[in-house]
Design a protein around this motif. Structure first.
Motif, PDB file in Angstrom:
ATOM      1  N   PHE A 323       0.883  -1.160   0.000  1.00 42.19           N
ATOM      2  CA  PHE A 323       0.000   0.000   0.000  1.00 42.19           C
ATOM      3  C   PHE A 323       0.925   1.216   0.000  1.00 42.19           C
ATOM      4  CE2 PHE A 323      -2.412   3.182   2.641  1.00 42.19           C
ATOM      5  CZ  PHE A 323      -3.363   3.487   1.688  1.00 42.19           C
ATOM      6  N   GLY A 324       1.160   1.764  -1.169  1.00 41.41           N
ATOM      7  CA  GLY A 324       2.230   2.740  -1.366  1.00 41.41           C
ATOM      8  C   GLY A 324       1.865   4.154  -0.982  1.00 41.41           C
ATOM      9  N   HIS A 325       1.446   4.347   0.259  1.00 47.18           N
ATOM     10  CA  HIS A 325       1.077   5.684   0.730  1.00 47.18           C
ATOM     11  C   HIS A 325       1.403   5.765   2.218  1.00 47.18           C
ATOM     12  CE1 HIS A 325      -1.065   9.462   1.153  1.00 47.18           C
ATOM     13  NE2 HIS A 325      -1.776   8.945   2.141  1.00 47.18           N
ATOM     14  N   GLY A 326       1.878   6.901   2.672  1.00 53.00           N
ATOM     15  CA  GLY A 326       2.152   7.080   4.086  1.00 53.00           C
ATOM     16  C   GLY A 326       3.044   8.274   4.329  1.00 53.00           C
ATOM     17  N   TYR A 327       3.091   8.726   5.574  1.00 51.56           N
ATOM     18  CA  TYR A 327       3.901   9.871   5.972  1.00 51.56           C
ATOM     19  C   TYR A 327       4.868   9.449   7.069  1.00 51.56           C
ATOM     20  CZ  TYR A 327      -0.101  12.155   3.758  1.00 51.56           C
ATOM     21  OH  TYR A 327      -1.084  12.523   2.880  1.00 51.56           O
ATOM     22  N   THR A 328       6.049  10.019   7.066  1.00 47.94           N
ATOM     23  CA  THR A 328       7.023   9.711   8.113  1.00 47.94           C
ATOM     24  C   THR A 328       6.401   9.811   9.504  1.00 47.94           C
ATOM     25  OG1 THR A 328       8.850  10.549   6.760  1.00 47.94           O
ATOM     26  CG2 THR A 328       9.226  10.435   9.141  1.00 47.94           C
ATOM     27  N   TYR A 329       5.569  10.823   9.696  1.00 45.80           N
ATOM     28  CA  TYR A 329       5.014  11.076  11.024  1.00 45.80           C
ATOM     29  C   TYR A 329       3.596  10.551  11.193  1.00 45.80           C
ATOM     30  CZ  TYR A 329       9.087  14.112  11.172  1.00 45.80           C
ATOM     31  OH  TYR A 329      10.365  14.602  11.119  1.00 45.80           O
ATOM     32  N   SER A 330       3.130   9.641  10.338  1.00 45.51           N
ATOM     33  CA  SER A 330       1.832   9.006  10.549  1.00 45.51           C
ATOM     34  C   SER A 330       1.804   8.333  11.917  1.00 45.51           C
ATOM     35  CB  SER A 330       1.568   7.956   9.463  1.00 45.51           C
ATOM     36  OG  SER A 330       1.316   8.534   8.214  1.00 45.51           O
ATOM     37  N   ALA A 331       0.834   8.709  12.748  1.00 42.05           N
ATOM     38  CA  ALA A 331       0.703   8.163  14.104  1.00 42.05           C
ATOM     39  C   ALA A 331       1.945   8.429  14.950  1.00 42.05           C
ATOM     40  CB  ALA A 331       0.379   6.668  14.070  1.00 42.05           C
ATOM     41  N   HIS A 332       2.567   9.570  14.781  1.00 44.94           N
ATOM     42  CA  HIS A 332       3.723   9.922  15.612  1.00 44.94           C
ATOM     43  C   HIS A 332       3.366   9.638  17.075  1.00 44.94           C
ATOM     44  CE1 HIS A 332       6.714  12.289  17.739  1.00 44.94           C
ATOM     45  NE2 HIS A 332       7.420  12.359  16.609  1.00 44.94           N
ATOM     46  N   PRO A 333       4.186   8.901  17.798  1.00 46.09           N
ATOM     47  CA  PRO A 333       3.771   8.448  19.124  1.00 46.09           C
ATOM     48  C   PRO A 333       3.476   9.563  20.115  1.00 46.09           C
ATOM     49  CG  PRO A 333       6.089   7.920  18.699  1.00 46.09           C
ATOM     50  CD  PRO A 333       5.492   8.339  17.406  1.00 46.09           C
ATOM     51  N   VAL A 334       4.202  10.673  20.044  1.00 42.67           N
ATOM     52  CA  VAL A 334       3.940  11.769  20.983  1.00 42.67           C
ATOM     53  C   VAL A 334       2.614  12.451  20.627  1.00 42.67           C
ATOM     54  CG1 VAL A 334       4.819  13.891  22.000  1.00 42.67           C
ATOM     55  CG2 VAL A 334       6.408  12.066  21.361  1.00 42.67           C
ATOM     56  N   ALA A 335       2.411  12.730  19.348  1.00 43.41           N
ATOM     57  CA  ALA A 335       1.143  13.335  18.924  1.00 43.41           C
ATOM     58  C   ALA A 335      -0.032  12.407  19.235  1.00 43.41           C
ATOM     59  CB  ALA A 335       1.197  13.653  17.432  1.00 43.41           C
ATOM     60  N   ALA A 336       0.150  11.104  19.012  1.00 43.84           N
ATOM     61  CA  ALA A 336      -0.920  10.141  19.290  1.00 43.84           C
ATOM     62  C   ALA A 336      -1.230  10.087  20.778  1.00 43.84           C
ATOM     63  CB  ALA A 336      -0.521   8.762  18.768  1.00 43.84           C
ATOM     64  N   ALA A 337      -0.204  10.132  21.616  1.00 42.27           N
ATOM     65  CA  ALA A 337      -0.423  10.117  23.057  1.00 42.27           C
ATOM     66  C   ALA A 337      -1.197  11.342  23.515  1.00 42.27           C
ATOM     67  CB  ALA A 337       0.913  10.020  23.787  1.00 42.27           C
ATOM     68  N   VAL A 338      -0.859  12.496  22.957  1.00 43.86           N
ATOM     69  CA  VAL A 338      -1.570  13.729  23.310  1.00 43.86           C
ATOM     70  C   VAL A 338      -3.018  13.677  22.818  1.00 43.86           C
ATOM     71  CG1 VAL A 338      -1.673  16.224  22.895  1.00 43.86           C
ATOM     72  CG2 VAL A 338       0.503  15.126  23.466  1.00 43.86           C
ATOM     73  N   ALA A 339      -3.220  13.168  21.620  1.00 49.55           N
ATOM     74  CA  ALA A 339      -4.581  13.048  21.091  1.00 49.55           C
ATOM     75  C   ALA A 339      -5.416  12.099  21.950  1.00 49.55           C
ATOM     76  CB  ALA A 339      -4.544  12.559  19.648  1.00 49.55           C
ATOM     77  N   LEU A 340      -4.830  10.987  22.350  1.00 53.19           N
ATOM     78  CA  LEU A 340      -5.550  10.029  23.185  1.00 53.19           C
ATOM     79  C   LEU A 340      -5.935  10.653  24.525  1.00 53.19           C
ATOM     80  CD1 LEU A 340      -6.498   7.059  23.243  1.00 53.19           C
ATOM     81  CD2 LEU A 340      -4.329   6.509  24.356  1.00 53.19           C
ATOM     82  N   GLU A 341      -5.019  11.408  25.116  1.00 54.49           N
ATOM     83  CA  GLU A 341      -5.341  12.077  26.378  1.00 54.49           C
ATOM     84  C   GLU A 341      -6.412  13.149  26.168  1.00 54.49           C
ATOM     85  OE1 GLU A 341      -4.626  12.591  30.625  1.00 54.49           O
ATOM     86  OE2 GLU A 341      -4.621  10.997  29.125  1.00 54.49           O
ATOM     87  N   THR A 342      -6.378  13.814  25.028  1.00 50.69           N
ATOM     88  CA  THR A 342      -7.422  14.793  24.708  1.00 50.69           C
ATOM     89  C   THR A 342      -8.792  14.121  24.675  1.00 50.69           C
ATOM     90  OG1 THR A 342      -5.867  16.118  23.401  1.00 50.69           O
ATOM     91  CG2 THR A 342      -8.201  16.477  22.994  1.00 50.69           C
ATOM     92  N   LEU A 343      -8.888  12.983  24.006  1.00 47.37           N
ATOM     93  CA  LEU A 343     -10.157  12.254  23.948  1.00 47.37           C
ATOM     94  C   LEU A 343     -10.597  11.798  25.331  1.00 47.37           C
ATOM     95  CD1 LEU A 343      -9.667  10.104  20.705  1.00 47.37           C
ATOM     96  CD2 LEU A 343     -10.769  12.337  20.946  1.00 47.37           C
ATOM     97  N   ASN A 344      -9.643  11.387  26.146  1.00 45.52           N
ATOM     98  CA  ASN A 344      -9.992  10.980  27.516  1.00 45.52           C
ATOM     99  C   ASN A 344     -10.562  12.153  28.306  1.00 45.52           C
ATOM    100  OD1 ASN A 344      -9.100   8.346  27.097  1.00 45.52           O
ATOM    101  ND2 ASN A 344      -7.038   8.751  27.885  1.00 45.52           N
ATOM    102  N   ILE A 345      -9.972  13.328  28.133  1.00 45.76           N
ATOM    103  CA  ILE A 345     -10.480  14.521  28.827  1.00 45.76           C
ATOM    104  C   ILE A 345     -11.887  14.863  28.347  1.00 45.76           C
ATOM    105  CG2 ILE A 345     -10.147  17.018  29.119  1.00 45.76           C
ATOM    106  CD1 ILE A 345      -7.105  16.463  29.083  1.00 45.76           C
ATOM    107  N   TYR A 346     -12.124  14.769  27.050  1.00 44.64           N
ATOM    108  CA  TYR A 346     -13.472  15.034  26.540  1.00 44.64           C
ATOM    109  C   TYR A 346     -14.504  14.174  27.263  1.00 44.64           C
ATOM    110  CZ  TYR A 346     -11.436  17.438  22.432  1.00 44.64           C
ATOM    111  OH  TYR A 346     -10.770  18.290  21.591  1.00 44.64           O
ATOM    112  N   GLU A 347     -14.176  12.908  27.430  1.00 38.64           N
ATOM    113  CA  GLU A 347     -15.133  11.998  28.070  1.00 38.64           C
ATOM    114  C   GLU A 347     -15.247  12.269  29.565  1.00 38.64           C
ATOM    115  OE1 GLU A 347     -15.025   8.040  25.225  1.00 38.64           O
ATOM    116  OE2 GLU A 347     -13.753   8.062  27.015  1.00 38.64           O
TER     117      GLU A 347
END
Length: 460
Positions: A323-347
């Protein structure tokens, strides 16, 4: 190689003018005017380098949902930075922050979805969706079914492809856009585009009929998908007329055309539901999101797809070998961790419930400004809205030249300690979701002062 000699002074403003190429800025004016330097943020306010505070009525750029200084997001980034500061998910590799965030988004999706692809911005997410749509139709043996529908005044990004989807002239002029296979249909703005005496429902019916006529004119076998924001954001905060999506979606299904919900601005509670799709009744095949996914603290976006689209990608990647598509920073672990915590705060804090509790005050103050002598329409939903400035309320005639009134009010609002955004002669508001009712009233008090000050200038 000798570096160019700097002519910049020591101040941040002078160095900015010397070295920074600014997006969405009149570059000629900037050489004289220079920047406003923002040094810090706290809650719903930001502070300039002179120490003055401003209510950030646009949540930066539609994104800082939890306001500035949310310590849990700082801690989430710090913890992840220490554990795994960066890594990729190419070639069968993965990491828990990306996995956890994908699982969370699938569980929160407004309709049954299968997989999540991560990118870094709304533009990249929508650009990826375009590529997936083309890949999908090639997998199904439909190489001609590639045209994509957008709408006038839509905003879907600024890459070559997504700027083509964006239906704003200044995003096309002198960039040699739009590219081929992008088609723009009618804007669902009742105030500007409805016929005299036409109800919202009748307007929606006519828009659905016009959409079908457009598809038939292009050839249904050539039209692959339609992109739509639940509420159009950067095009002026256009709320769709009643029954709009209920009427256009059967047309799309009739001709096997995918629907992409661009939730980059509307997602995560902005409209009073977790997704804008839920507010307006969209049933998307692909959903894109960004901005409030991480409260704007780190760049991250996501493309969420149905199983039918995923299975077609599997089949095509089997044939090609990847599957010849993607970005170096796809699911960057720090950004993903912050996003996950953001969703937790929303809830945990029931941010959607908070939006529903304060939105009536926001919309009441917004709609009351429809009586202001400069305002033709006040429109919005949840915690997003806009005022359209007109020279003549009876005829809806705009100011001449276009954009003058919007720029004036934008500047006067800033003088009164409020940051808004002028989109032509529409003034947008999109405050952090954590705004209190008292802060809403303070916001509109400052905006009203700016409008009142503009009357003498525009009518003098």
């Amino acid at each position: 190689m000798t570096a160019p000699v700097s002519t910049a002074g020591n101040s941040a403003a002078s160095r900015d003018k010397a070295f920074v190429l600014h997006p969405y800025t009149n570059l000629d004016a900037h050489e004289t005017q220079g920047p406003m330097i923002i040094e810090r943020g706290e809650g719903i306010r930001v502070f300039d380098d002179g120490g003055r505070d401003y209510i950030e009525g646009m949540a930066s750029l539609w994104c800082v949902s939890l306001g500035w200084g949310e310590e849990r997001l700082v801690q989430a980034a710090t913890k992840q930075m220490r554990q795994l500061s960066t890594y990729h998910i190419f070639g069968h590799k993965s990491h828990e922050p990306g996995i956890d965030l994908a699982e969370k988004l699938i569980g929160l999706a407004p309709v049954p979805m299968s997989k999540v692809f991560f990118a870094n911005s709304g533009s990249e997410a929508n650009d990826t969706a375009i590529k997936l749509i083309w890949y999908y139709n090639n997998a199904l043996g439909r190489p001609e079914k590639k045209k994509i529908l957008s709408r006038q005044r839509a905003y879907h990004g600024v890459t070559v492809a997504t700027a083509s989807l964006t239906g704003l002239p200044n995003n096309h002029r002198d960039f040699d856009l739009p590219i081929a296979r992008i088609i723009h249909g009618d804007c669902p703005h009742h105030y500007r585009n409805a016929l005299e005496g036409e109800s919202e429902e009748a307007f929606a019916t006519r828009l659905a009929e016009q959409l079908e006529a457009l598809i038939l004119a292009e050839g249904p076998d050539t039209v692959a998908a339609m992109f739509a924001e639940p509420v159009m954001g950067a095009g002026g905060v256009v709320v769709p007329p009643a029954t709009y999506f209920a009427k256009i979606q059967p047309v799309l299904k009739k001709y096997d055309i995918l629907l992409v919900a661009d939730e980059v601005i509307c997602g995560f509670g902005r409209t009073g539901n977790f997704w804008g799709s839920q507010t307006v009744g969209m049933q998307p095949d692909i959903l894109t999101c960004a901005k409030q996914l991480s409260s704007g603290y780190l760049p991250i976006s996501a493309v969420v797809v149905t199983d039918a689209i995923y299975r077609a990608c599997v089949d095509e990647s089997r044939k090609i070998g990847t599957f010849g598509h993607g970005y170096t920073y796809s699911a960057h672990p720090v950004a993903a961790a912050v996003a996950l915590e953001t969703l937790n705060i929303y809830e945990e804090r029931d941010i959607v419930g908070h939006v529903r509790s304060v939105a009536p005050a926001f919309q009441s103050r917004l709609k009351a400004l429809a009586e202001h002598p400069l305002v033709g329409e006040a429109r919005g939903i949840g915690l997003i809205g806009a005022l359209e400035l007109v020279a003549d309320k009876a005829t809806k005639a705009p100011f001449d030249p276009p954009g003058r009134a919007g720029a004036l009010v934008n500047g006067l609002a800033q003088d009164n300690g409020l940051i808004v955004r002028a989109m032509g002669d529409s003034i947008a508001l999109c405050p952090p979701l954590v705004i209190s009712e008292a802060e809403i009233h303070e916001t509109f008090d400052r905006l009203t002062k700016a409008l009142d000050a503009a009357v003498s200038v525009l009518r003098g």
